[in-house]
Design an enzyme around this catalytic site. Structure first.
Site, PDB file in Angstrom:
ATOM      1  N   GLY A   1       0.811  -1.214   0.000  1.00 46.08           N
ATOM      2  CA  GLY A   1       0.000   0.000   0.000  1.00 46.08           C
ATOM      3  C   GLY A   1       0.848   1.270   0.000  1.00 46.08           C
ATOM      4  O   GLY A   1       0.545   2.230  -0.713  1.00 46.08           O
ATOM      5  N   SER A   2       1.906   1.279   0.789  1.00 46.72           N
ATOM      6  CA  SER A   2       2.742   2.486   0.880  1.00 46.72           C
ATOM      7  C   SER A   2       3.324   2.834  -0.489  1.00 46.72           C
ATOM      8  O   SER A   2       3.327   3.994  -0.902  1.00 46.72           O
ATOM      9  CB  SER A   2       3.892   2.267   1.867  1.00 46.72           C
TER      10      SER A   2
ATOM     11  N   CYS B   1       3.031   4.802  18.881  1.00 49.26           N
ATOM     12  CA  CYS B   1       4.100   4.092  19.579  1.00 49.26           C
ATOM     13  C   CYS B   1       5.129   3.551  18.613  1.00 49.26           C
ATOM     14  O   CYS B   1       6.299   3.430  18.934  1.00 49.26           O
ATOM     15  CB  CYS B   1       3.525   2.953  20.403  1.00 49.26           C
TER      16      CYS B   1
ATOM     17  N   ASN C   1      -7.832   3.824   8.789  1.00 47.88           N
ATOM     18  CA  ASN C   1      -7.252   2.649   9.423  1.00 47.88           C
ATOM     19  C   ASN C   1      -7.345   2.652  10.938  1.00 47.88           C
ATOM     20  O   ASN C   1      -7.243   1.621  11.562  1.00 47.88           O
ATOM     21  CB  ASN C   1      -5.785   2.475   8.992  1.00 47.88           C
TER      22      ASN C   1
ATOM     23  N   GLN D   1      -7.611  -0.206   3.604  1.00 51.04           N
ATOM     24  CA  GLN D   1      -8.490  -0.808   4.623  1.00 51.04           C
ATOM     25  C   GLN D   1      -9.824  -1.280   4.040  1.00 51.04           C
ATOM     26  O   GLN D   1     -10.568  -1.999   4.699  1.00 51.04           O
ATOM     27  CB  GLN D   1      -8.767   0.199   5.754  1.00 51.04           C
TER      28      GLN D   1
ATOM     29  N   THR E   1      11.990  -8.383 -11.465  1.00 47.30           N
ATOM     30  CA  THR E   1      11.395  -9.711 -11.660  1.00 47.30           C
ATOM     31  C   THR E   1      10.170  -9.889 -10.766  1.00 47.30           C
ATOM     32  O   THR E   1      10.225  -9.601  -9.566  1.00 47.30           O
ATOM     33  CB  THR E   1      12.455 -10.799 -11.361  1.00 47.30           C
TER      34      THR E   1
ATOM     35  N   SER F   1      -3.451  -3.309  -0.525  1.00 49.71           N
ATOM     36  CA  SER F   1      -2.350  -4.095   0.027  1.00 49.71           C
ATOM     37  C   SER F   1      -2.865  -5.461   0.480  1.00 49.71           C
ATOM     38  O   SER F   1      -3.842  -5.548   1.219  1.00 49.71           O
ATOM     39  CB  SER F   1      -1.754  -3.347   1.214  1.00 49.71           C
TER      40      SER F   1
HETATM   41  C1  PLP Z   1      -1.556  -0.618   6.101  1.00 45.66           C
HETATM   42  C2  PLP Z   1      -1.921   0.625   5.390  1.00 45.66           C
HETATM   43  C3  PLP Z   1      -1.076   1.203   4.438  1.00 45.66           C
HETATM   44  C4  PLP Z   1       0.300   0.637   4.156  1.00 45.66           C
HETATM   45  O1  PLP Z   1       0.242  -0.567   3.431  1.00 45.66           O
HETATM   46  P1  PLP Z   1       1.560  -1.477   3.378  1.00 45.66           P
HETATM   47  O2  PLP Z   1       1.199  -2.565   2.418  1.00 45.66           O
HETATM   48  O3  PLP Z   1       1.782  -1.981   4.751  1.00 45.66           O
HETATM   49  O4  PLP Z   1       2.651  -0.620   2.860  1.00 45.66           O
HETATM   50  C5  PLP Z   1      -1.492   2.320   3.778  1.00 45.66           C
HETATM   51  N1  PLP Z   1      -2.697   2.865   4.026  1.00 45.66           N
HETATM   52  C6  PLP Z   1      -3.547   2.357   4.924  1.00 45.66           C
HETATM   53  C7  PLP Z   1      -4.873   2.990   5.133  1.00 45.66           C
HETATM   54  C8  PLP Z   1      -3.192   1.220   5.644  1.00 45.66           C
HETATM   55  O5  PLP Z   1      -4.032   0.708   6.543  1.00 45.66           O
END
Ligand code: PLP
Length: 393
Positions: free
Chosen positions: A70-71, A324, A151, A179, A237, A199
């Site tokens: 996702g990032s 945290c 999230n 999410q 790849t 993700s």
């Molecule tokens: C977990 C999350 C991400 C990051 O996804 P990753 O696959 O861990 O990089 C981005 N946006 C939201 C809303 C998330 O909950």
């Protein structure tokens, strides 16, 4: 009893996903770019996965680009659009105040390069108002990026309306649906979405794989230069096993979507009602417009981190409202964005469920939490102060 209630952080890999992955980790190990048959079998695995992901979103396979998660998808959509639009003199981006850090930190970076960012308020219920978006769009707006569902507090945004406003104004609309994918019905056509991030590890797929949906006609700059993978936009790849696992997990989630949503909503409501019986507790985020599995409650006079430790000792895995992970004790920007005071935000607990949680587990959490809260409050100088202020003591 062991209860995993942190599914917004990550989920357990499903058996179906694992089974779909195994062949590519064993016999079918070929490079998907190679022309001999085990390479071609791997290539078919990649394209079958792409088609499955596309079908679930009502997109076309050529609109799906696999990423590491996702990032990466968020970074690509935002930085890529910024690069394209800057050439047209458009350097204004609209987002919401409570996006994931993958979006917010990317935008902070762009601010350093002269972009201007408007952060829409999310109000006490944790929901963006479409009229605020309408008023914020300008001639030089390059992109609107607003998450599908939050999230931390699980609130679901009016994506279809927000997308319609962007369409009307001719501005690209990206949504971080990490999410939402696999948890809510998503249709990129009907929802007026131009770009969408997802993700796999948030819907029982493997970690390290995700995708960016990018509507046909939007040509983002290449993310990684190199080979011709992902139509030359993201070289490297292919991780075929991860793609196959993601597709299988998404299809499985989508095939059981209605049933899972009903079950989780009922578990969620039972948990909310049970925990709100605690004095001076409050539910964060809208009660109805929220993810079926999300519970986020603040308990005044309690330190969230301590609450987590005590819950862990009882076998319950959950998450708190402090950042945290970053090693700081700053309260969550999400909880501050919905107007919580610092000390209240600190006493927050997020429990995020999945379809395999049971009523017995929910009841166990409801049984465990109140005594822990009482114990923590009895040790807390803050609680003494709150009681004096409210004239309870
Ligand atoms: C977990 C999350 C991400 C990051 O996804 P990753 O696959 O861990 O990089 C981005 N946006 C939201 C809303 C998330 O909950």
């Amino acid at each position: 009893m062991q209860v995993y209630a942190d599914n917004a952080a990550t989920t357990k890999l499903s058996k179906t996903a694992l089974d779909a992955m195994m062949p590519y980790l064993t016999e079918t190990f070929g490079n998907a770019s190679s022309l001999y048959s085990i390479g071609q079998e791997a290539h078919h695995g990649v394209e079958a996965a792409r088609e499955t992901v596309a079908n679930v979103l009502n997109a076309k396979p050529e609109e799906i680009y696999f990423t590491s998660g996702g990032s990466e998808a968020d970074n690509w959509a935002i930085k890529g659009t910024a690069e394209l639009m800057a050439k047209k003199g458009k350097k204004h981006i609209i987002t919401s105040a409570f996006e994931h850090h993958a979006v917010l930190h990317t935008l902070k970076k762009l601010e350093q390069y002269g972009f201007e960012v408007t952060y829409l308020p999310v109000y006490e219920n944790g929901i963006v108002k479409p009229e605020d978006l309408e008023n914020a769009i300008r001639e030089d707006t390059a992109l609107v990026t607003i998450m599908y569902a939050n999230n931390e507090i699980g609130t679901i945004q009016p994506i279809r309306e927000l997308g319609a406003i962007c369409r009307k104004k001719g501005v690209w609309f990206h949504t971080d649906a990490v999410q939402a994918a696999g948890h809510l019905p998503i249709d990129v056509e009907k929802d007026n979405i131009d770009m969408l991030s997802m993700s796999a590890h948030k819907f029982h797929g493997p970690k390290g794989i995700g995708a960016l949906y990018c509507k046909k006609g939007i040509r983002l700059p290449n993310l990684i230069e190199g080979g011709a993978q992902e139509r030359g936009r993201r070289a490297g790849t292919e991780s075929v096993y991860a793609m196959a696992g993601m597709a299988a997990a998404l299809k499985e989630a989508n095939d059981h979507l209605e049933k899972n949503m009903v079950k989780m909503t009922s578990l969620r409501n039972r948990l909310i009602d049970g925990l709100l019986k605690v004095d001076l507790s409050r539910l964060n985020g809208d009660r109805e417009q929220r993810l079926p599995g999300n519970v986020n409650i603040s308990f005044e006079g309690v330190e969230g981190e301590s609450l987590l430790l005590y819950l862990d000792m009882q076998g319950i895995s959950a998450s708190s409202g402090s950042a945290c992970t970053s090693g700081s004790l700053d309260p969550s920007h999400v909880l501050l964005a919905i107007g919580l005071k610092h000390e209240v935000a600190h006493g927050s607990l997020r429990l995020s469920l999945c379809e395999s949680n049971t009523e017995a587990e929910i009841d166990y959490i409801i049984e465990c939490v109140p005594p822990i809260i009482e114990r923590l409050r009895n040790m807390s100088p803050l609680w003494e102060k709150i009681q004096k202020e409210r004239g309870i003591a």
